[in-house]
Design an enzyme around this catalytic site. Structure first.
Site, mmCIF file in Angstrom:
data_model
loop_
_atom_site.group_PDB
_atom_site.id
_atom_site.type_symbol
_atom_site.label_atom_id
_atom_site.label_comp_id
_atom_site.label_asym_id
_atom_site.label_seq_id
_atom_site.Cartn_x
_atom_site.Cartn_y
_atom_site.Cartn_z
ATOM 1 N N SER A 138 62.540 64.908 16.848
ATOM 2 C CA SER A 138 61.689 64.316 17.782
ATOM 3 C C SER A 138 60.236 65.090 17.422
ATOM 4 C CB SER A 138 62.064 64.374 19.013
ATOM 5 O OG SER A 138 60.888 63.619 20.018
ATOM 6 N N ASN A 139 59.454 64.928 18.319
ATOM 7 C CA ASN A 139 58.213 65.895 17.930
ATOM 8 C C ASN A 139 57.497 66.075 19.398
ATOM 9 O OD1 ASN A 139 56.254 63.850 19.357
ATOM 10 N ND2 ASN A 139 57.135 62.425 17.411
ATOM 11 N N HIS A 140 56.471 66.854 19.462
ATOM 12 C CA HIS A 140 55.853 67.527 20.635
ATOM 13 C C HIS A 140 55.185 66.598 21.501
ATOM 14 C CE1 HIS A 140 57.316 71.983 20.046
ATOM 15 N NE2 HIS A 140 56.689 71.544 18.455
ATOM 16 N N SER A 141 55.131 65.242 21.338
ATOM 17 C CA SER A 141 54.322 64.280 22.248
ATOM 18 C C SER A 141 54.834 64.511 23.523
ATOM 19 C CB SER A 141 54.336 62.868 21.769
ATOM 20 O OG SER A 141 53.940 62.357 22.551
ATOM 21 N N ALA A 153 53.698 58.713 19.640
ATOM 22 C CA ALA A 153 53.917 59.563 18.330
ATOM 23 C C ALA A 153 55.307 59.307 18.144
ATOM 24 C CB ALA A 153 53.759 60.900 18.980
#
Ligand code: CTP
Length: 187
Positions: free
Chosen positions: A25-28, A92
């Site tokens: 995943s990502n930091h969104s 994101a």
């Protein structure tokens, strides 16, 4: 001012499973999309928020459709676009997905595993044909270098009307903060 308009907003990251307990995943956080959805709703729009796993509370007012993966978000956006006057693509989505998802938890063996990744679908590009003629399509760009040049390329490649450019390296901008500084580029 937005009474009678249908606005679709996406928010948050998506998750791509590696095995039943792990994901990419990502930091969104979803803050931007939730704020945009709430603002459109307060101005009278009929708002659908298509949200990946959020780190913030979903807004009161907009209908919320929860999704997990980039493919699920693409399906939800495609379904919503047929009736939408505007799409604000603040999410994101994860850009990469494991080529093979393990059906049971990957155990720590003698060697660390190697992940082979595929690209996920680009939601803005792959749903172009579902857009209503005359609808307004807004994308975001999160960049760390050559910010405006990369954003201009995305405006063209994704056939957007407007792109909101964030520089992730600026203090007070980027993920999970309450402030931001952006540049808007229109077509
Ligand atoms: N986006 C999308 N589908 C994806 C990834 C991103 O529709 N699979 C959208 C985002 O919601 C955003 C815009 O495309 O509105 C630009 O996202 P960004 O992460 O800045 O760019 P990418 O297209 O992912 O390109 P890169 O990671 O190479 O910068």
């Amino acid at each position: 001012p937005l009474t009678g308009k249908r606005v679709v907003v996406t928010a948050g990251p998506t998750r791509e499973a590696i095995d039943p307990v792990r994901f990419i995943s990502n930091h969104s956080s979803g803050k931007m999309g939730v704020a945009v959805a709430a603002a459109a709703w307060r101005r009278g729009a009929d708002v659908e928020l298509i949200a990946g796993p959020l780190l913030v509370e979903p807004p009161v007012g907009p209908r919320v459709t929860h999704v997990e993966t980039t493919a699920e978000m693409a399906d939800a956006v495609r379904r919503a676009l047929g009736a939408a006057d505007a799409l604000v693509m603040a999410a994101a989505p994860a850009d990469f997905t494991p080529a093979h998802v393990a059906t049971s938890k990957i155990k720590k063996g003698a060697t660390a595993p190697t992940l082979t990744l595929d690209f996920t679908v680009d939601i803005l590009v792959s749903t172009r044909s579902a857009r209503r003629p005359g609808s307004v399509i807004v994308g975001f760009a999160l960049e760390t270098n050559d910010v405006l040049a990369h954003a201009r390329a995305k405006l063209d490649d994704k056939e957007l009307d407007l792109i909101v450019v964030n520089d992730a390296t600026e203090p007070g901008a980027g993920f999970g903060v309450d402030t931001n500084r952006v540049t808007l580029l229109d077509r």
